[in-house]
Scaffold this motif. Structure first.
Motif, PDB file in Angstrom:
ATOM      1  N   THR A 138       0.828  -1.193   0.000  1.00 57.73           N
ATOM      2  CA  THR A 138       0.000   0.000   0.000  1.00 57.73           C
ATOM      3  C   THR A 138       0.866   1.250   0.000  1.00 57.73           C
ATOM      4  O   THR A 138       2.080   1.187   0.251  1.00 57.73           O
ATOM      5  CB  THR A 138      -0.905   0.027   1.230  1.00 57.73           C
ATOM      6  OG1 THR A 138      -0.080   0.150   2.413  1.00 57.73           O
ATOM      7  CG2 THR A 138      -1.749  -1.242   1.330  1.00 57.73           C
ATOM      8  N   ALA A 139       0.211   2.380  -0.252  1.00 54.00           N
ATOM      9  CA  ALA A 139       0.941   3.652  -0.221  1.00 54.00           C
ATOM     10  C   ALA A 139       1.558   3.890   1.148  1.00 54.00           C
ATOM     11  O   ALA A 139       2.672   4.409   1.259  1.00 54.00           O
ATOM     12  CB  ALA A 139       0.006   4.800  -0.601  1.00 54.00           C
ATOM     13  N   ALA A 140       0.842   3.515   2.212  1.00 59.12           N
ATOM     14  CA  ALA A 140       1.365   3.700   3.569  1.00 59.12           C
ATOM     15  C   ALA A 140       2.600   2.839   3.794  1.00 59.12           C
ATOM     16  O   ALA A 140       3.584   3.285   4.402  1.00 59.12           O
ATOM     17  CB  ALA A 140       0.292   3.355   4.594  1.00 59.12           C
ATOM     18  N   GLN A 141       2.583   1.606   3.308  1.00 55.27           N
ATOM     19  CA  GLN A 141       3.742   0.724   3.454  1.00 55.27           C
ATOM     20  C   GLN A 141       4.936   1.267   2.656  1.00 55.27           C
ATOM     21  O   GLN A 141       6.078   1.213   3.116  1.00 55.27           O
ATOM     22  CB  GLN A 141       3.398  -0.689   2.979  1.00 55.27           C
ATOM     23  CG  GLN A 141       2.486  -1.457   3.907  1.00 55.27           C
ATOM     24  CD  GLN A 141       2.089  -2.804   3.306  1.00 55.27           C
ATOM     25  OE1 GLN A 141       1.559  -2.867   2.198  1.00 55.27           O
ATOM     26  NE2 GLN A 141       2.359  -3.867   4.044  1.00 55.27           N
ATOM     27  N   ARG A 142       4.663   1.778   1.472  1.00 58.11           N
ATOM     28  CA  ARG A 142       5.756   2.330   0.658  1.00 58.11           C
ATOM     29  C   ARG A 142       6.355   3.572   1.306  1.00 58.11           C
ATOM     30  O   ARG A 142       7.553   3.817   1.192  1.00 58.11           O
ATOM     31  CB  ARG A 142       5.265   2.651  -0.761  1.00 58.11           C
ATOM     32  CG  ARG A 142       4.823   1.422  -1.547  1.00 58.11           C
ATOM     33  CD  ARG A 142       4.710   1.724  -3.030  1.00 58.11           C
ATOM     34  NE  ARG A 142       3.812   2.834  -3.323  1.00 58.11           N
ATOM     35  CZ  ARG A 142       2.502   2.722  -3.503  1.00 58.11           C
ATOM     36  NH1 ARG A 142       1.914   1.526  -3.394  1.00 58.11           N
ATOM     37  NH2 ARG A 142       1.759   3.783  -3.796  1.00 58.11           N
ATOM     38  N   GLU A 143       5.539   4.346   2.011  1.00 53.69           N
ATOM     39  CA  GLU A 143       6.060   5.516   2.718  1.00 53.69           C
ATOM     40  C   GLU A 143       6.983   5.088   3.855  1.00 53.69           C
ATOM     41  O   GLU A 143       8.035   5.692   4.086  1.00 53.69           O
ATOM     42  CB  GLU A 143       4.908   6.361   3.257  1.00 53.69           C
ATOM     43  CG  GLU A 143       5.348   7.584   4.059  1.00 53.69           C
ATOM     44  CD  GLU A 143       6.138   8.597   3.265  1.00 53.69           C
ATOM     45  OE1 GLU A 143       6.836   9.422   3.877  1.00 53.69           O
ATOM     46  OE2 GLU A 143       6.069   8.565   2.007  1.00 53.69           O
ATOM     47  N   VAL A 144       6.597   4.035   4.577  1.00 49.31           N
ATOM     48  CA  VAL A 144       7.470   3.522   5.635  1.00 49.31           C
ATOM     49  C   VAL A 144       8.776   3.027   5.028  1.00 49.31           C
ATOM     50  O   VAL A 144       9.861   3.251   5.577  1.00 49.31           O
ATOM     51  CB  VAL A 144       6.780   2.390   6.422  1.00 49.31           C
ATOM     52  CG1 VAL A 144       7.751   1.767   7.436  1.00 49.31           C
ATOM     53  CG2 VAL A 144       5.546   2.910   7.150  1.00 49.31           C
ATOM     54  N   LEU A 145       8.686   2.359   3.878  1.00 46.88           N
ATOM     55  CA  LEU A 145       9.888   1.880   3.195  1.00 46.88           C
ATOM     56  C   LEU A 145      10.789   3.046   2.811  1.00 46.88           C
ATOM     57  O   LEU A 145      12.014   2.989   2.996  1.00 46.88           O
ATOM     58  CB  LEU A 145       9.493   1.092   1.948  1.00 46.88           C
ATOM     59  CG  LEU A 145      10.643   0.674   1.019  1.00 46.88           C
ATOM     60  CD1 LEU A 145      11.644  -0.208   1.754  1.00 46.88           C
ATOM     61  CD2 LEU A 145      10.096  -0.033  -0.218  1.00 46.88           C
ATOM     62  N   ALA A 146      10.194   4.115   2.270  1.00 47.03           N
ATOM     63  CA  ALA A 146      10.990   5.280   1.882  1.00 47.03           C
ATOM     64  C   ALA A 146      11.702   5.870   3.092  1.00 47.03           C
ATOM     65  O   ALA A 146      12.870   6.263   3.021  1.00 47.03           O
ATOM     66  CB  ALA A 146      10.086   6.331   1.225  1.00 47.03           C
ATOM     67  N   ARG A 147      11.014   5.913   4.213  1.00 47.74           N
ATOM     68  CA  ARG A 147      11.625   6.459   5.420  1.00 47.74           C
ATOM     69  C   ARG A 147      12.699   5.512   5.972  1.00 47.74           C
ATOM     70  O   ARG A 147      13.706   5.963   6.517  1.00 47.74           O
ATOM     71  CB  ARG A 147      10.548   6.744   6.468  1.00 47.74           C
ATOM     72  CG  ARG A 147       9.669   7.936   6.083  1.00 47.74           C
ATOM     73  CD  ARG A 147       8.512   8.143   7.059  1.00 47.74           C
ATOM     74  NE  ARG A 147       7.763   9.354   6.706  1.00 47.74           N
ATOM     75  CZ  ARG A 147       7.996  10.560   7.185  1.00 47.74           C
ATOM     76  NH1 ARG A 147       8.987  10.744   8.064  1.00 47.74           N
ATOM     77  NH2 ARG A 147       7.285  11.601   6.813  1.00 47.74           N
ATOM     78  N   LEU A 148      12.477   4.223   5.827  1.00 43.28           N
ATOM     79  CA  LEU A 148      13.501   3.256   6.218  1.00 43.28           C
ATOM     80  C   LEU A 148      14.769   3.483   5.404  1.00 43.28           C
ATOM     81  O   LEU A 148      15.875   3.579   5.951  1.00 43.28           O
ATOM     82  CB  LEU A 148      12.987   1.831   6.005  1.00 43.28           C
ATOM     83  CG  LEU A 148      14.040   0.706   5.908  1.00 43.28           C
ATOM     84  CD1 LEU A 148      14.870   0.615   7.170  1.00 43.28           C
ATOM     85  CD2 LEU A 148      13.378  -0.619   5.588  1.00 43.28           C
ATOM     86  N   LEU A 149      14.614   3.584   4.093  1.00 40.93           N
ATOM     87  CA  LEU A 149      15.776   3.805   3.237  1.00 40.93           C
ATOM     88  C   LEU A 149      16.460   5.119   3.575  1.00 40.93           C
ATOM     89  O   LEU A 149      17.692   5.204   3.607  1.00 40.93           O
ATOM     90  CB  LEU A 149      15.336   3.795   1.769  1.00 40.93           C
ATOM     91  CG  LEU A 149      14.910   2.443   1.208  1.00 40.93           C
ATOM     92  CD1 LEU A 149      14.269   2.624  -0.164  1.00 40.93           C
ATOM     93  CD2 LEU A 149      16.087   1.487   1.123  1.00 40.93           C
ATOM     94  N   SER A 150      15.654   6.143   3.845  1.00 43.57           N
ATOM     95  CA  SER A 150      16.251   7.434   4.174  1.00 43.57           C
ATOM     96  C   SER A 150      17.123   7.339   5.406  1.00 43.57           C
ATOM     97  O   SER A 150      18.203   7.905   5.473  1.00 43.57           O
ATOM     98  CB  SER A 150      15.152   8.480   4.406  1.00 43.57           C
ATOM     99  OG  SER A 150      14.590   8.359   5.695  1.00 43.57           O
ATOM    100  N   SER A 151      16.650   6.624   6.399  1.00 47.06           N
ATOM    101  CA  SER A 151      17.406   6.489   7.641  1.00 47.06           C
ATOM    102  C   SER A 151      18.724   5.762   7.403  1.00 47.06           C
ATOM    103  O   SER A 151      19.766   6.142   7.942  1.00 47.06           O
ATOM    104  CB  SER A 151      16.570   5.738   8.680  1.00 47.06           C
ATOM    105  OG  SER A 151      15.361   6.416   8.946  1.00 47.06           O
TER     106      SER A 151
END
Length: 368
Positions: A185-198
């Motif tokens: 989902t879009a929410a899961q992809r946002e968490v993924l983006a933030r994971l990668l950013s970290s």
């Protein structure tokens, strides 16, 4: 799954598709870019961590329904994107000579990258997986960073994060495309983006601490301009430019990063630390560097950057665990622990991180 083997086999398959006159140059590309000490070092051994080139493959643990061939395409797109970005950065920064062979290889890498990404997420319309947009953001940020560091203008952490975001935009599309393929989902992809950013920003902070003296002698270092900003604030001088000025320099991504404050973790960012790069011992620093080094150490900025690294990896650990990426979570936990100890030692003894890094590099070279 052996991600290192995948990386080397996929890169080998890529360079074998190139015209024969480019084969030798492509095989030794890491050495040409100054990322490895010899032409014989494979890409899987260039960086200190496997996630830099193999992020999609590691994250695939949390996407069990995705086909292996799709994961391989995402991995190919990602590793070529990272390699091409390093090549472009080195050319733009005048660290390597832009020969026709090098430019041809990078052009082929961009085409192969884009083709692989289309196989991962065909018919998906999402700006987050558009490499063309990422390329544009990266080039603009490289130019802005070079100009800023050369000027020596005092800069705060929010602008540092914003430029890091834009400069490293190519590090996200392949993993996010794989998440699309997994039906996230879009929410899961946002968490993924933030994971990668970290993850990426944690690595960037570490790199910018350990190599700041080399960077400064090559034209400018983030530790220096960040330290100048801290000193300016301590002396009651004007703060860094207003938010609208930061946005013009870093683009739309800068607005998101700036909202996280001086030492917060922004939503994006990427970087990596090549093996073999080491900080010269303090005693060997040129005399022209001594006053700058004193200013950096007195400011405490290195400790602040290392604490920022710790926060990034803490966030990465939590986000990876939430997504079910257990290997990434375990790796981030180890990096968090290391960063915490380094930050503590740096606070107690300014310059500790650089001394320890130099000693470790010396020991590897002498005792190997």
């Amino acid at each position: 799954m052996d991600e290192a083997l995948w990386v080397d086999e996929l890169y080998k398959a890529f360079w074998r598709t190139l015209p024969g006159m480019l084969h030798a140059e492509a095989q030794g590309l890491a050495h040409t870019l100054g990322l490895s000490p010899s032409r014989d070092v494979p890409w899987s051994a260039v960086f200190k961590n496997e996630i830099t080139l193999a992020a999609p493959a590691l994250l695939a643990e949390a996407m069990p329904g995705v086909k292996g061939s799709t994961v391989q395409d995402a991995l190919l797109a990602h590793l070529l994107a990272v390699i091409e970005a390093f090549g472009t950065d080195r050319i733009q920064d005048a660290q390597v000579r832009p020969t026709w062979q090098l430019e041809a290889i990078l052009a082929h890498a961009r085409r192969a990258r884009d083709e692989a990404l289309r196989r991962v997420a065909p018919d998906i319309d999402d700006p987050a997986i558009d490499f063309a947009l990422a390329d544009d953001a990266t080039l603009l940020a490289i130019e802005a960073e070079r100009s800023l560091l050369a000027s020596g203008e005092p800069v705060g952490f929010s602008r540092y994060y914003a430029l890091s975001l834009a400069k490293q935009s190519v590090g996200f599309p392949a993993s996010i495309a794989l998440a699309h393929a997994a039906g996230w989902t879009a929410a899961q992809r946002e968490v993924l983006a933030r994971l990668l950013s970290s993850v990426w920003l944690g690595l960037q902070l570490h790199d910018d601490v350990m190599d700041w003296q080399d960077d400064y002698q090559r034209g400018g270092a983030w530790a220096v301009v960040l330290a100048s900003e801290l000193r300016s604030r301590a002396h009651g001088e004007p703060d860094e430019p207003r938010a609208d000025e930061r946005d013009r320099a870093a683009g739309a991504h800068g607005r998101r990063a700036a909202a996280y404050g001086p030492f917060g973790t922004p939503p994006w960012g990427i970087a990596a630390t090549p093996k073999g790069r080491s900080e010269p011992p303090a005693s060997s620093a040129p005399s022209s560097l001594i006053p700058v080094r004193s200013m950096v150490l007195d400011s405490g900025v290195l400790g602040a950057m290392l604490d920022g690294e710790r926060r990034c990896f803490r966030a990465a650990r939590r986000r990876a665990a939430a997504l079910g990426a257990r290997r990434v979570a375990a790796w981030a936990e180890g990096k968090e622990t290391q960063a915490q100890e380094l930050a503590r030692c740096e606070a107690e003894s300014p310059g500790f991180a650089n001394r320890a890094h130099a000693l470790n590099a010396w020991a590897k070279a002498v005792l190997a």
